[in-house]
Motif scaffolding. Structure first.
Motif, PDB file in Angstrom:
ATOM      1  N   HIS A  17       0.662  -1.029   0.198  1.00  0.00           N
ATOM      2  CA  HIS A  17      -0.005  -0.096   0.036  1.00  0.00           C
ATOM      3  C   HIS A  17       0.867   1.144  -0.052  1.00  0.00           C
ATOM      4  CE1 HIS A  17      -3.479  -2.697   0.737  1.00  0.00           C
ATOM      5  NE2 HIS A  17      -2.729  -2.969   1.815  1.00  0.00           N
ATOM      6  N   ARG A  18       0.651   2.174  -0.981  1.00  0.00           N
ATOM      7  CA  ARG A  18       1.211   3.339  -1.022  1.00  0.00           C
ATOM      8  C   ARG A  18       0.504   4.327  -0.226  1.00  0.00           C
ATOM      9  NH1 ARG A  18       4.954   3.413  -5.213  1.00  0.00           N
ATOM     10  NH2 ARG A  18       4.755   1.671  -6.885  1.00  0.00           N
ATOM     11  N   LEU A  19       1.425   5.297   0.599  1.00  0.00           N
ATOM     12  CA  LEU A  19       0.953   6.075   1.578  1.00  0.00           C
ATOM     13  C   LEU A  19       0.960   7.661   1.023  1.00  0.00           C
ATOM     14  CD1 LEU A  19       2.059   4.516   4.678  1.00  0.00           C
ATOM     15  CD2 LEU A  19      -0.122   4.002   3.784  1.00  0.00           C
ATOM     16  N   LEU A  20      -0.171   8.447   1.274  1.00  0.00           N
ATOM     17  CA  LEU A  20       0.299   9.892   1.144  1.00  0.00           C
ATOM     18  C   LEU A  20      -0.423  10.316   2.369  1.00  0.00           C
ATOM     19  CD1 LEU A  20      -0.762  11.013  -2.410  1.00  0.00           C
ATOM     20  CD2 LEU A  20       1.428  10.962  -1.584  1.00  0.00           C
ATOM     21  N   ILE A  21       0.398  10.794   3.642  1.00  0.00           N
ATOM     22  CA  ILE A  21      -0.056  11.000   4.635  1.00  0.00           C
ATOM     23  C   ILE A  21       0.565  12.663   5.294  1.00  0.00           C
ATOM     24  CG2 ILE A  21      -0.632   8.747   5.612  1.00  0.00           C
ATOM     25  CD1 ILE A  21       2.188   8.882   6.870  1.00  0.00           C
ATOM     26  N   GLY A  22      -0.183  13.181   6.026  1.00  0.00           N
ATOM     27  CA  GLY A  22      -0.020  14.513   6.531  1.00  0.00           C
ATOM     28  C   GLY A  22       0.091  14.430   7.807  1.00  0.00           C
ATOM     29  N   GLY A  23       0.919  15.452   8.660  1.00  0.00           N
ATOM     30  CA  GLY A  23       0.713  15.720   9.998  1.00  0.00           C
ATOM     31  C   GLY A  23       1.601  16.896  10.252  1.00  0.00           C
ATOM     32  N   GLU A  24       1.255  17.403  11.354  1.00  0.00           N
ATOM     33  CA  GLU A  24       1.878  18.591  11.945  1.00  0.00           C
ATOM     34  C   GLU A  24       3.227  18.101  12.577  1.00  0.00           C
ATOM     35  OE1 GLU A  24       1.284  22.031  15.510  1.00  0.00           O
ATOM     36  OE2 GLU A  24       0.002  20.211  15.668  1.00  0.00           O
ATOM     37  N   VAL A  25       4.244  19.077  12.401  1.00  0.00           N
ATOM     38  CA  VAL A  25       5.834  18.981  12.686  1.00  0.00           C
ATOM     39  C   VAL A  25       6.178  19.979  13.744  1.00  0.00           C
ATOM     40  CG1 VAL A  25       8.121  18.960  12.062  1.00  0.00           C
ATOM     41  CG2 VAL A  25       6.381  17.846  10.500  1.00  0.00           C
ATOM     42  N   ASP A  26       6.560  19.559  14.810  1.00  0.00           N
ATOM     43  CA  ASP A  26       6.739  20.692  16.029  1.00  0.00           C
ATOM     44  C   ASP A  26       7.839  21.645  15.673  1.00  0.00           C
ATOM     45  OD1 ASP A  26       4.626  19.669  17.490  1.00  0.00           O
ATOM     46  OD2 ASP A  26       6.158  18.340  18.301  1.00  0.00           O
ATOM     47  N   CYS A  27       9.186  21.064  15.294  1.00  0.00           N
ATOM     48  CA  CYS A  27      10.270  21.879  14.934  1.00  0.00           C
ATOM     49  C   CYS A  27      11.114  21.155  14.096  1.00  0.00           C
ATOM     50  CB  CYS A  27      10.572  22.505  16.162  1.00  0.00           C
ATOM     51  SG  CYS A  27      11.140  21.445  17.435  1.00  0.00           S
ATOM     52  N   VAL A  28      12.157  21.732  13.697  1.00  0.00           N
ATOM     53  CA  VAL A  28      13.408  21.435  13.178  1.00  0.00           C
ATOM     54  C   VAL A  28      14.718  21.742  14.037  1.00  0.00           C
ATOM     55  CG1 VAL A  28      12.377  21.170  10.842  1.00  0.00           C
ATOM     56  CG2 VAL A  28      13.991  23.187  11.574  1.00  0.00           C
ATOM     57  N   ARG A  29      15.692  20.891  13.879  1.00  0.00           N
ATOM     58  CA  ARG A  29      16.948  21.213  14.655  1.00  0.00           C
ATOM     59  C   ARG A  29      17.875  21.625  13.667  1.00  0.00           C
ATOM     60  NH1 ARG A  29      19.367  19.570  19.584  1.00  0.00           N
ATOM     61  NH2 ARG A  29      17.673  18.095  19.929  1.00  0.00           N
ATOM     62  N   ASP A  30      18.323  22.962  13.922  1.00  0.00           N
ATOM     63  CA  ASP A  30      19.462  23.605  13.426  1.00  0.00           C
ATOM     64  C   ASP A  30      19.213  24.275  11.846  1.00  0.00           C
ATOM     65  OD1 ASP A  30      20.841  23.294  15.773  1.00  0.00           O
ATOM     66  OD2 ASP A  30      21.735  21.454  14.995  1.00  0.00           O
ATOM     67  N   THR A  31      18.760  23.253  10.986  1.00  0.00           N
ATOM     68  CA  THR A  31      18.581  23.411   9.716  1.00  0.00           C
ATOM     69  C   THR A  31      17.290  22.621   8.921  1.00  0.00           C
ATOM     70  OG1 THR A  31      20.909  23.917   9.374  1.00  0.00           O
ATOM     71  CG2 THR A  31      19.748  23.544   7.430  1.00  0.00           C
ATOM     72  N   TYR A  32      16.669  23.511   8.241  1.00  0.00           N
ATOM     73  CA  TYR A  32      15.418  22.722   7.397  1.00  0.00           C
ATOM     74  C   TYR A  32      15.954  22.397   6.285  1.00  0.00           C
ATOM     75  CZ  TYR A  32      11.068  22.063   4.967  1.00  0.00           C
ATOM     76  OH  TYR A  32      10.225  21.592   4.226  1.00  0.00           O
ATOM     77  N   THR A  33      15.951  21.003   5.818  1.00  0.00           N
ATOM     78  CA  THR A  33      16.676  20.605   4.643  1.00  0.00           C
ATOM     79  C   THR A  33      15.616  20.578   3.470  1.00  0.00           C
ATOM     80  OG1 THR A  33      16.316  18.270   5.305  1.00  0.00           O
ATOM     81  CG2 THR A  33      18.341  19.252   5.985  1.00  0.00           C
ATOM     82  N   GLY A  34      14.211  20.217   4.010  1.00  0.00           N
ATOM     83  CA  GLY A  34      13.136  19.971   3.000  1.00  0.00           C
ATOM     84  C   GLY A  34      12.811  18.695   2.971  1.00  0.00           C
TER      85      GLY A  34
END
Length: 420
Positions: free
Chosen positions: A246-263
């Motif tokens: 089963h292929r998944l397309l899911i979304g969710g909230e992310v609290d934060c990133v550490r140091d750098t956001y890489t995409g």
């Protein structure tokens, strides 16, 4: 290209022998029967009423099969503004910062801007996957589309001892959509929390504010409050992955990133609070070990590599911080009183989705030209009950909105949710 790995690859340091598998297995016992699915411990049966089915999680004696899991790959991110407007940018992205020692998690409680409780609609997720950058992923066959929280509920069901849930499901052009069903009565219950429950809920949001900032903190900067809590504001990630077939397309909230956001999710951080574990208190340890199961899957499904838990006292004062590497958590509970096995959950999830899709396909074959909506009702000792909604129940799901089932009409009409 997203890296593929099996469950056993993902947990190479925590391979499970047969004896451990029996210990980790869920508490519901299901005897072998003609309805059992080999290798899963899952049993299904059909009631006398047409279109009504039952599915039980695996038994204690079942040994989970290895299920391929593809590492989550981010397709798109989006933000909710203070006005609760969805924008396709990273304006709500936050960065991890060290909180002050003994931070007061009740700080500025009276200034909390609290978003009203609402139905678990997937409209924002559908809007995200309708964007051009998601076009290739959404054209794949055998998709499952849902919020991360919904898939987490499904996966941890074999070990769930307290919480029940209801999900609505639709199958449109080989895409399986899940949405949490929340009745008006349940919305009122969630809205009318008692003062103590409301305060404890706030502690988690307050911890996020103490631990995040709009930019990475520079060396020597004094820890400070990150701003009044506004639960309208969120930063969300949409990822593609694969669970078994089963292929998944899911979304969710992310609290934060550490140091750098890489995409990509490789620097994501999940923030959690928990009451401090008293030294030598086995009940405290057991509660936390069980809590780690949901912590784990909430992060694992989005590819979040790190969870930071803030342990607090009953008065809401932060006591200690402890970081956890997500993929190391299952090994931590091995042999413990509250042990659990992620392979049981993933194997169950693969079989659950397969069976639900089969039920929806059978409904379409029996009565074509009708948009079917299914209801999945889970209780810890009763398993999962499925039935097709009648017209009155469909109206309740639509709740006066312009929808076909629970999918918004614009999604069905613009070609994304209909046949290409």
């Amino acid at each position: 290209m997203a890296q593929k790995r099996t469950v056993h690859d993902a947990f190479s340091e925590e391979e499970i022998d047969e004896e451990a598998s029996k210990r980790f297995a869920p508490k519901q016992r299901v005897s072998d029967s003609p309805g059992a699915h080999p290798g899963t411990g899952i049993t299904t049966n059909k009631n006398n009423d047409e279109g009504k089915f039952k599915l039980m999680p695996p038994s204690r004696e079942s040994k989970p099969s290895s299920v391929e899991f593809q590492k989550p790959y981010q397709l798109i991110s989006f933000s909710y503004t203070p006005e609760r407007r969805l924008v396709f940018d990273d304006s709500a992205l936050r960065y991890w910062v060290e909180p002050p020692r003994h931070a007061d998690l009740g700080h500025r409680f009276s200034h909390w801007i609290r978003r009203p409780e609402e139905r678990g609609r997937i409209d924002s997720l559908l809007e995200a996957i309708s964007q051009p950058r998601c076009e290739e992923a959404r054209k794949k066959q055998g998709l499952v589309v849902c919020w991360r929280g919904v898939l987490c509920k499904i996966l941890v069901a074999p070990y769930e001892e307290q919480d029940s849930w209801d999900l609505n499901v639709m199958l449109i052009n080989d895409i399986l959509y899940f949405e949490e069903h929340v009745s008006d009565e349940r919305l009122r219950e969630k809205e009318d929390m008692n003062p103590r429950q409301r305060e404890q809920t706030y502690y988690g949001y307050s911890f996020e504010s103490w631990c995040t900032a709009e930019r990475p903190r520079q060396p020597g900067e004094t820890p400070r409050w990150g701003g009044d809590v506004d639960t309208n504001v969120q930063w969300c990630s949409v990822v593609k992955g694969k669970l078994g077939t089963h292929r998944l397309l899911i979304g969710g909230e992310v609290d934060c990133v550490r140091d750098t956001y890489t995409g990509q999710p490789d620097t994501f951080v999940e923030l959690k609070t928990s009451i401090s574990i008293r030294h030598g208190n086995l009940n405290d340890e057991l509660r936390f070990e069980k809590k780690l199961l949901k912590f784990y899957f909430q992060s694992f499904l989005l590819g979040v590599p790190e969870i930071v838990v803030g342990f607090r006292n009953p008065r809401g004062q932060l006591q200690t911080l402890q970081p956890f590497k997500t993929l190391q958590i299952p090994r931590m509970v091995r042999g413990k009183q509250g042990e659990w096995n992620p392979n049981v959950c993933l194997s169950w999830g693969q079989s659950f989705i397969t069976k639900v899709k089969q039920w929806m396909e059978d409904a379409d074959n029996v009565k074509t030209g009708t948009t079917h909506v299914g209801r999945l009702r889970f209780s810890p000792r009763g398993g999962v009950h499925f039935h097709l909604l009648n017209d009155l129940e469909k109206e309740e799901v639509q709740n006066g909105d312009d929808r076909e089932g629970f999918l918004p009409r614009w999604y069905m009409n613009d070609g994304v949710g209909s046949s290409s």
